[in-house]
Enzyme design. Sequence first.
Site, mmCIF file in Angstrom:
data_model
loop_
_atom_site.group_PDB
_atom_site.id
_atom_site.type_symbol
_atom_site.label_atom_id
_atom_site.label_comp_id
_atom_site.label_asym_id
_atom_site.label_seq_id
_atom_site.Cartn_x
_atom_site.Cartn_y
_atom_site.Cartn_z
ATOM 1 C CE LYS A 43 -4.437 -1.359 0.413
ATOM 2 N NZ LYS A 43 -5.548 -0.853 -0.429
ATOM 3 C CB SER A 286 -0.574 -8.050 -0.724
ATOM 4 O OG SER A 286 -1.366 -8.880 0.100
#
Length: 302
Positions: A43, A286
């Site tokens: 992110k 991720s």
Amino acid sequence: MISLDDVRKAAAVIAPHVVRTPLLPFGSGWLKPESLQPIGAFKLRGALNALARLENRSRGVVAYSSGNHAQAVAFAARLHGVPAAIVMPSNTPAVKIEATKALGAEVFIVGITERVERAQVLVAERGSALIPPFDHPDVIAGQGTIGLEILEDLPGVEAVVVPMSGGGLISGVATAVKALSPGTRVIGAEPALAADIAASLRAGSLVRWDPLQRAQTAADALRDEPSELTWSHISKLVDDVITVSEDEIFAAMSDLARRARLVAEPSGAVAVAAQSKLGGGVAIVSGGNVDPELLREVLANG
């Protein structure tokens, strides 16, 4: 929809502040460990690009997030010397809340269906800029830089497996991959308990699941749903979706820790669980912001 040029511009903006994560061999495929970013998740790429491109950030920024985007915006805001207010749902793991606070952000905890509304109120009250977790071209372009790096390291790779929720990551990665290597398959990975995108692709249009239903998965970063913007990318660029069970997610977490020496949160292991079904390709890990007690249980039972 964003373009390859948007992704390349984002890569130049964020390069000084992100880790260019390597590709690691794993079984019959490869791993892209975005869990090694400074905030422990991919992110950071989108948040840095979006905040850097804001025309006016003098009154700070606001974000809503289940945890990883929260830390990313807090990190980017601290880097630029502006205040950050983050709205987080009450089912966010404590490790992510504390990490966001440690980065200097002001944190507001609300009910799981109230975070967007509360963030909008803060924007209106303070005149701050909103940086959404996925529903923004600059955020999507930042996440797409992962696709650029994968193809630089492994040109013509057969498949890239990407975890999906709001869809910002797979939208950006698919944009870069399909522009540079049209023959590479982009495969979405979802928890079976939050497989609304898989249902949408089968139906040919967006299918909405109840937030309380999606909240059942342990993959807390994958409990969102796509926006019209991300759906426009997903519906055109994603080749297939693989769904995985909770047991398969936990098994992938254990495998990553034992075989790759990587700590992954449940959401970060979803693409790896899907990769094992696919039998190859690059899986994006991720995030690694896992609750320590959950990790202990996974390793004890794995």
